[in-house]
Scaffold this active site. Structure first.
Site, mmCIF file in Angstrom:
data_model
loop_
_atom_site.group_PDB
_atom_site.id
_atom_site.type_symbol
_atom_site.label_atom_id
_atom_site.label_comp_id
_atom_site.label_asym_id
_atom_site.label_seq_id
_atom_site.Cartn_x
_atom_site.Cartn_y
_atom_site.Cartn_z
ATOM 1 N N ASP A 99 87.638 30.415 -166.525
ATOM 2 C CA ASP A 99 86.755 29.247 -166.475
ATOM 3 C C ASP A 99 86.626 28.732 -165.043
ATOM 4 O O ASP A 99 87.437 29.071 -164.166
ATOM 5 C CB ASP A 99 87.360 28.152 -167.384
ATOM 6 C CG ASP A 99 86.302 27.296 -168.046
ATOM 7 O OD1 ASP A 99 85.180 27.220 -167.518
ATOM 8 O OD2 ASP A 99 86.611 26.677 -169.082
ATOM 9 N N ASP A 129 78.699 25.324 -173.583
ATOM 10 C CA ASP A 129 79.662 24.544 -174.364
ATOM 11 C C ASP A 129 78.989 23.917 -175.576
ATOM 12 O O ASP A 129 79.665 23.305 -176.404
ATOM 13 C CB ASP A 129 80.290 23.443 -173.496
ATOM 14 C CG ASP A 129 81.438 23.985 -172.666
ATOM 15 O OD1 ASP A 129 81.893 25.110 -172.938
ATOM 16 O OD2 ASP A 129 81.876 23.289 -171.730
HETATM 17 C C1 GLA Z 1 85.154 24.387 -170.301
HETATM 18 C C2 GLA Z 1 84.789 25.574 -171.173
HETATM 19 C C3 GLA Z 1 85.215 25.313 -172.603
HETATM 20 C C4 GLA Z 1 86.691 25.052 -172.654
HETATM 21 C C5 GLA Z 1 87.050 23.908 -171.716
HETATM 22 C C6 GLA Z 1 88.555 23.756 -171.601
HETATM 23 O O1 GLA Z 1 84.394 23.271 -170.611
HETATM 24 O O2 GLA Z 1 83.427 25.853 -171.086
HETATM 25 O O3 GLA Z 1 84.881 26.404 -173.418
HETATM 26 O O4 GLA Z 1 87.381 26.216 -172.292
HETATM 27 O O5 GLA Z 1 86.526 24.096 -170.412
HETATM 28 O O6 GLA Z 1 88.907 22.749 -170.749
#
Ligand code: GLA
Length: 730
Positions: A466, A536
């Site tokens: 990420d 997300d």
């Molecule tokens: C980001 C990612 C999510 C999740 C969060 C965790 O927003 O896109 O899928 O992994 O971080 O903090």
């Protein structure tokens, strides 16, 4: 045979042609259906003549006409160039202009499908070399272009603009499609007619660049981009840093497309003897509409643009929306048990598993301290990974190694590793700072995070990488004062060198490319990854639009698409479980919820849908050709309908969705595409919940009938969906 023929053709065209002076050459770069033609003359600039369908031109290109007008194939600022140039240098003595002259061309066959043409150009006065590299992927109808520079002048040259590609196009009208967005709203499509002047799509964020505008485009000639007909050029820059795609309709009505790294605050100071390489621009042309451009990109991506593109990615249960930061060994083992009982193949432990001095119990602390949190998981990661594997489920884990919370041991120990602009404030995003990947020590550190996490268990087979912020207040404590402008390029190259090292040492691990959702969906990052997290936003209705966008260039097999709970956490919408599964099944299917939250009466459906995906849909969706039948952007957003057809045309998976209350018009007639007209297909409706929507379930139809007459689907309510499986019986 095809390849020998291709070679002879290439050799012939490199010979001096009739009507040219003895030293002139036509350089042709060919793919299965297209050809790019460039004229070279010793010590003169290149002339771009054509890129379009293959043609029988005979000697026509040597008769002195040029439909494109007098245009360079790679215009440098200098001479008569008064358009947005591809190259701008300031030479050692301060001279602002460059005039390139042709030196040589080299044609290399890299294998039976791939050939490279390198055209060497040199400034007419200075010892500065520009090599233009064209790589043709014959079967995929893709040409990539990039440029390398060699500074042989006696001292430093400032490179103020260096594009990966320049593409001049001539038509009466130009329609540009590009994809823009924001967090949880990525890859929204916009199409506009371009007029005179410059339209730019760009990013200055440095990291997470594709969350707003993706570095890709479609340019349709003379009318807006059609799905199955008309001339369309597609392009995507393989770069995860700042970029610019610029479209200039000049005074002659020609469209000049300059694509590459963003020159803003990014001057590269090239010392004597130094070289520089731009990222690759991936380009495709078709006169069969944007549908064919998408298929060309998907074919290219699976073969050359991603990791493990010939394998089938596993189904996933990700812990994020199920437990967020609040979990312990028991609850994670509970999720693993649920994954096993539902037949999910991979469990991924998301954020929240690390940090002790500063435990990662929310997004305010712990980032950077990649030691397992002993309170939450006293037996460690190895124990969880073993537990999963013993249950028949593979194990994956989340990291965000480029970032640091101020509240972390890493930030305390290495304040100089943080991107910072002198003594100015270091602004936080999501309570975190960015590490300076232009610094080799930080590159080693980021590699070591990956390496050490992998060493926590030999049963880790998936990493979710990420990156949840971009660059503000740019600056590096590592780069010298006169090279601060190198930051943007060096950060991205630093990231790629880490990826490269990881892939050399961990060739098999599945890596998901995530960056606050879809912030790094580009072919620069994709090369090292197996899949990406498109957004997300897991709400199936929004995902239809997001995945329509991502799948314009990126293949379904790489599109992680998860069924989440209802009401949806990002939108509050309540959509039927079947609709959620039917949308997620058009990519790499996964789940992001507590399986125990699925109502008991719907659990058998969910299990069956997972099984159907693995056994029937997955190979067709991941490896087949995508045909978009109805766009969600058309008809006031009423319907969405797509079809995947296996390469041998023996199987097909059809998905259609009713997106609105339609009064009495809930009868949709779909004409399919891409089937074999001479085959007869038996159609079975899959993922049936309460009722079926296709009256021909279990019956047979010819491909010709399905494509010319079409099939009716009868919906009753909004957010109903229908999945059909077609199997050739002859
Ligand atoms: C980001 C990612 C999510 C999740 C969060 C965790 O927003 O896109 O899928 O992994 O971080 O903090």
């Amino acid at each position: 045979m095809k390849h020998i023929f291709r070679w002879i053709l290439c050799l012939l065209v490199l010979l001096p042609s009739l009507g040219f002076s003895a030293t002139d050459q036509l350089i042709q770069i060919k793919t299965q259906n297209t050809v790019m033609v460039i004229q070279s003359s010793p010590n003169k600039d290149l002339r771009f003549l054509y890129w379009g369908d293959q043609l029988n031109a005979g000697d026509s290109f040597t008769q002195g006409l040029n439909a494109q007008g007098e245009i360079s194939a790679y215009p440098a600022y200098g001479g008569r160039v008064n358009i947005n140039p591809a190259l701008k240098l300031t030479h050692i003595d301060g001279l602002l202009t460059t005039e390139l002259g042709f030196q040589s061309v080299e044609h290399k066959s890299l294998d039976n499908n791939v050939s490279e043409t390198i055209i060497k150009m040199k400034d007419l006065l200075y010892d500065f070399v520009v090599n233009i590299h064209y790589t043709a992927y014959f079967d995929q109808d893709v040409i990539t272009q990039y440029v390398t520079l060699e500074n042989n002048e006696k001292g430093q040259v400032a490179v103020e603009q260096v594009a990966s590609s320049f593409l001049p196009i001539y038509a009466n009208q130009y329609y540009l499609t590009h994809f823009h967005g924001s967090w949880a709203h990525e890859f929204m499509m916009e199409e506009e007619q371009l007029t005179h002047g410059i339209k730019k799509i760009e990013s200055l964020k440095g990291v997470r660049t594709t969350q707003t505008d993706n570095p890709s485009f479609l340019l349709a000639l003379n009318h807006n981009a059609q799905e199955n007909e008309g001339e369309v050029y597609g392009g995507a820059l393989a770069w995860s840093g700042n970029y610019t795609l610029s479209f200039q309709e000049d005074e002659s009505g020609r469209m000049n497309i300059v694509s590459g790294i963003n020159p803003f605050a990014s001057t590269i100071k090239l010392e004597k003897g130094e070289t520089f390489a731009t990222p690759k621009m991936i380009l495709s042309y078709s006169d069969c509409g944007k549908g064919q451009i998408s298929r060309n990109f998907h074919n290219w991506a699976r073969e050359y643009g991603m990791t493990h593109g010939s394998e089938l990615n596993p189904t996933v249960l990700n812990s994020w929306e199920g437990v967020y930061f609040s979990f312990d060994e028991k609850s994670i083992k509970g999720l693993i048990d649920d994954a096993a009982s539902m037949g999910v193949e991979m469990f991924v432990l998301d954020d929240g598993w690390f940090g002790n001095k500063y435990p990662r119990n929310n997004d305010k602390a712990g980032l950077g301290d990649w030691q397992v949190n002993h309170k939450k998981l006293p037996k460690g990661i190895g124990d969880l990974a073993d537990y999963a594997v013993n249950k028949g489920v593979k194990f994956g884990i989340w990291i965000e190694p480029e970032m640091v919370n101020p509240k972390s041991e890493l930030a305390e120990n290495h304040p100089d590793w943080i991107v910072q602009s002198g003594k100015r404030e270091k602004y936080q995003q999501r309570n975190q700072w960015l590490l300076d990947l232009s610094n080799p020590k930080v590159q080693d550190y980021v590699y070591s995070v990956f390496d050490e996490v992998m060493k926590m268990s030999s049963n880790i087979s998936y990493i979710k990488w990420d990156a949840n912020r971009h660059v503000d207040n740019v600056g590096s404590t590592y780069l010298p004062a006169d090279k601060q402008t190198h930051f943007w390029y060096d950060y991205t190259q630093g990231l790629y060198s880490v990826y490269q090292r990881i892939r050399e040492n961990y060739p098999d691990v599945i890596i998901q490319d995530c960056s606050s959702g879809g912030g790094r969906v580009d072919f620069g990052a994709m090369k090292y990854h197996d899949e990406f997290w498109a957004s997300d936003n897991t709400n199936a209705l929004d995902r239809i639009f997001i995945q329509y966008g991502t799948n314009t260039f990126f293949p379904a097999m790489a599109t992680a698409s998860h069924v989440s709970t209802a009401p949806n956490h990002q939108t509050g919408m309540v959509l039927p479980l079947k609709f959620r599964f039917d949308v997620a099944s058009t990519g790499r299917l996964g789940m992001e919820l507590q399986p125990k939250d699925i109502p008991a009466q719907e659990l058998p459906f969910a299990k069956a849908a997972l099984k159907t995906y693995k056994e029937i849909l997955r190979p067709i969706v991941m490896k087949g050709d995508l045909y978009r039948l109805i766009s969600p952007y058309d008809n006031d957003g009423s319907w969405y309908s797509i079809l995947y057809v296996s390469k041998d045309k023996k199987e097909s998976a059809y998905f259609t969705y009713n997106l609105k209350t339609q009064g009495r018009e809930t009868h949709l007639c779909s004409k399919l595409r891409g089937l074999d007209p001479n085959k007869t297909y038996r159609i079975e409706e899959l993922n049936k919940a309460k009722r079926g929507y296709f009256a021909g379930d279990g019956k047979t139809f010819t491909g010709d009938y399905l494509m010319k007459v079409g099939i009716p689907i009868n919906f009753y309510f909004p957010y109903e969906s229908c999945v059909l499986h077609l199997v050739a019986v002859n």
